[in-house]
Design a protein around this motif. Sequence first.
Motif, short mmCIF file in Angstrom:
data_model
loop_
_atom_site.label_atom_id
_atom_site.label_comp_id
_atom_site.label_asym_id
_atom_site.label_seq_id
_atom_site.Cartn_x
_atom_site.Cartn_y
_atom_site.Cartn_z
N MET A 1 0.77 -1.11 0.01
CA MET A 1 -0.11 -0.01 0.04
C MET A 1 1.03 1.44 0.12
O MET A 1 2.16 1.24 0.31
N LYS A 2 0.32 2.22 -0.26
CA LYS A 2 0.89 3.55 -0.48
C LYS A 2 1.42 4.17 0.64
O LYS A 2 0.66 3.87 1.67
N THR A 3 2.40 4.84 0.74
CA THR A 3 2.98 5.80 2.02
C THR A 3 3.06 7.06 1.65
O THR A 3 3.58 7.19 0.46
N THR B 1 -3.97 4.75 11.31
CA THR B 1 -2.94 5.75 11.66
C THR B 1 -2.50 6.54 10.83
O THR B 1 -2.10 7.66 10.93
N ARG B 2 -2.66 6.08 9.54
CA ARG B 2 -2.22 6.69 8.29
C ARG B 2 -3.30 7.96 7.78
O ARG B 2 -2.91 8.83 7.17
N THR B 3 -4.57 7.56 8.20
CA THR B 3 -5.72 8.20 7.76
C THR B 3 -5.41 9.76 7.82
O THR B 3 -5.53 10.54 6.82
N ASP C 1 -1.93 -3.32 9.03
CA ASP C 1 -1.05 -2.90 9.95
C ASP C 1 -1.08 -1.28 9.78
O ASP C 1 -0.76 -0.76 8.58
N GLY C 2 -1.20 -0.63 10.96
CA GLY C 2 -1.26 0.85 10.76
C GLY C 2 -2.11 1.45 10.05
O GLY C 2 -2.18 3.06 9.59
#
Lengths: 427, 418
Positions: B1-3, B222-224, B218-219
């Motif tokens: 997934m993108k970061t 929190t990236r939202t 995972d996470g």
Amino acid sequence: MVSRREAISGIGAALLGVAAVARSVLAQVPDAPSRDSPAFQPPLMPPNGPPYNPVVTLNGWTLPWRMKDGWKEFHLVAEPVIRELAPGMKANLWGYNGQSPGPTIECVEGDRLRIFVTNKLPEHTTVHWHGVIVPNGMDGVGGLTQPQIPVGKTFVYEFEARHSGTFMYHPHADELVQMAMGMMGFFVVHPRDPTQHRVDRDFVFITNAYDIDPGAKTPRINTMTDFNLWSWNSRVFPGIDHLAVRRGDRARIRIGNLTMTNHPLHLHGYNFRVTCADGGWVPPGAQWPETTVDVPVGAMRAVEFEATAPGDCAFHCHKSHHAMNAMGHDVPTMIGVDHRGVGRRIVSLIPDYMIMGERGMADMGEMEMPLPDNTLPMMTGFGPFGPLEMGGMFTVLKVRDGLARDDYRDPGWYAQPPGTAVREWTG
Amino acid sequence: MKTRVFAQRLVAIAILAWAPAAAFAHQGLQSVAALVAPDVPTELRWVRNAKDAQEVRGAVAKALAANSLTVHDAIKVAHLNNPGLQAAYNELAIDKRPFEQDLYLAAQLVVRLAAETAKAYIRAVAAGQIADFVVQARAAADAEADLARRMAEIGNWSALDYMRRQLAYAEVTALLARAELAVGAAREHLARQMGVAAGAFSLARTLPPVPERPARADGLDTRTFAERFDLQALRYEVETQRGVLGLSRVTGIVDLMQAGSLRAPNADEASMMFQENTVPVFDWSESTDPLAEYTYMNAVHRLADAVVAARSQIRAAYGAYRTAFDLSHHQRGEILALRKRMGEESLLRNNGMLNSVFDLLGERREEIAAVIATIEADRDFFLAETALRYTPAVDVAGIVLSVDQTEAAPHSHGPSGH
Ligand SMILES: [Cu+2]
């Protein structure tokens, strides 16, 4: 090598927590011989005691005994067994000494019998000596004449064989279940005088019936009428021994019926006389000529004939469904249904589908298609002229010249003398 | 997934130098494309003259000419050709919002259109695939009814037996009509997203295989905050208010990841302004506006509330995705596999004349029903995956696991409705 019976009874004991019989007691109990095969066994010539002419049990055997202090001692072990009904199908049954039916018990008028019965079933049992006149306390009716034999226990029946004749044994405890599972055996009391009622070949079997769903192994014990396997000695065609008879021999066939319906057993090529029933020998003047003997439920019949004419003679129950293996009783009649156009559409949906039944069901006798596991074809077997299209209660009496006295081996198909066979009319 | 981090978003915005009113018209699409690139690498065109229109027509025609349209091309066509999106560009050019807010709004519209188009594409392919199997089920019922009629004609069956089979055929025929209606409706919905006619494109006959392994959670929630355009817009509002109100002395820190709870600043936070997951609270006496506290805190709490909602939405989207993944595998690996084996056993029985061809065809229809349920489970997986893919960027409410299996017509709301 551990026989199947030993393996099974070992598992049974471990699972059920059957207490080991004390060694001192064990030492007094005769051996319980066991068989793990339905293969033909030659008649057991009596090694001791009064002489007699032994019987041949189709796909079965006679239980050996020991003499002790003037008593003939037998040992029956009631236990779960695996019985091959015919090559290609085995059934989870209950029986005695490794097989269903149990071994035939043969004795002589006047013999004092001591029969040990050990219960290795998961539930209690008894043995009733069907047709044998015994003291009331030896009659084997659970709750009425005795307490049932608990799991793991050995009971002893003692009685004198007072009348020669044709009998059976079977449980009289949870009888419906135990007979539906195959618990039964033949019981023959020979005349004291071996020349009396003497025949050269004396065949015995019990009719029984099972309802085993195609693909399964264990009978549906709650079935009342719609059985799908009709058997002789827990065997179905083509698994039933043929009856080999030397031309000129006097032959006897003794039948007991422990199914829940009658069986009109029809013999081709001979007329016979009914010479014995469950009540004893039929006086010569009262013997009745027949070619079909109807054996009622819970009854025995013995028929006799002089094997004068060689040939391969069909011998079968005349209820045609009883001469079939498992079949679809709900399958509609497809005879005459035009499949043109539809068949191809069905195959496009079900690639391995094969049209059957639109001309009748004889296709089934010829084709060997994959079936559910542990399932016999509804009709099967091949003879010298093609498919026999039979199952269930069907076998062949084979009368031949020149067989040795104790030779019961398959003499092959009968060679019909020229000019004695049906032929196509060509004008 | 993108970061991706918050800072990158600001870079995209920082390059502008135009007056607010004209900014979107001159530089908007370029900035929007940069903003959405991590979510939807796409081409945006604002059709303003005949030449633009001709270029777009050419690109659309090229994408639609394929033997089977890919979901990527469907999204591309929607972004080039959806009239609602063109209307939105013009609206943003004339509104009075700050340029940054225009960008966030446009980005949301672009990503939502991608999500809606992907959803419509999945539904359209699945509807076609289902209809193909209903055709097979009807063929089985047709063969049954045909044989039954022939049985009755020659006297092997009663009229009642025949009518039972004919009734089954009639019922499957009605099912097929509904399945074909669903195909048409799903294609129309997809066509609307792309701004083309329903007959202008061909679709794949089958959905792609569902992956063997699920994406990890995972996470995810929190990236939202860093990635949601609606949160960025609200955060921009807070920052704007700070400047307008003239606040600079930090007296507290609001933690956005803790549902907006307020705490005292650490020593090194006293001079800090905005960080990724926190916003500062100030000494209200600094401002000349007596309502400074209420104006500012209103904006802060609206942001905190939206963060809570966004995190919840993405957790729900993952839950829906994960259940859809499991159901798809269960449907195929257990239910359909059992049906197939039952069909094989039934055929063995038929070989032995233990059952009839009618039993066999009935089993086949049951198996087809299981195939259709499997396609529906796969479709629901891809819908849930689409929701999960875009929820970190926008509020894709409505794109969640479809629990109602009987739902035939897809929802219809395009970007013009927002
Ligand atoms: Cu019969």
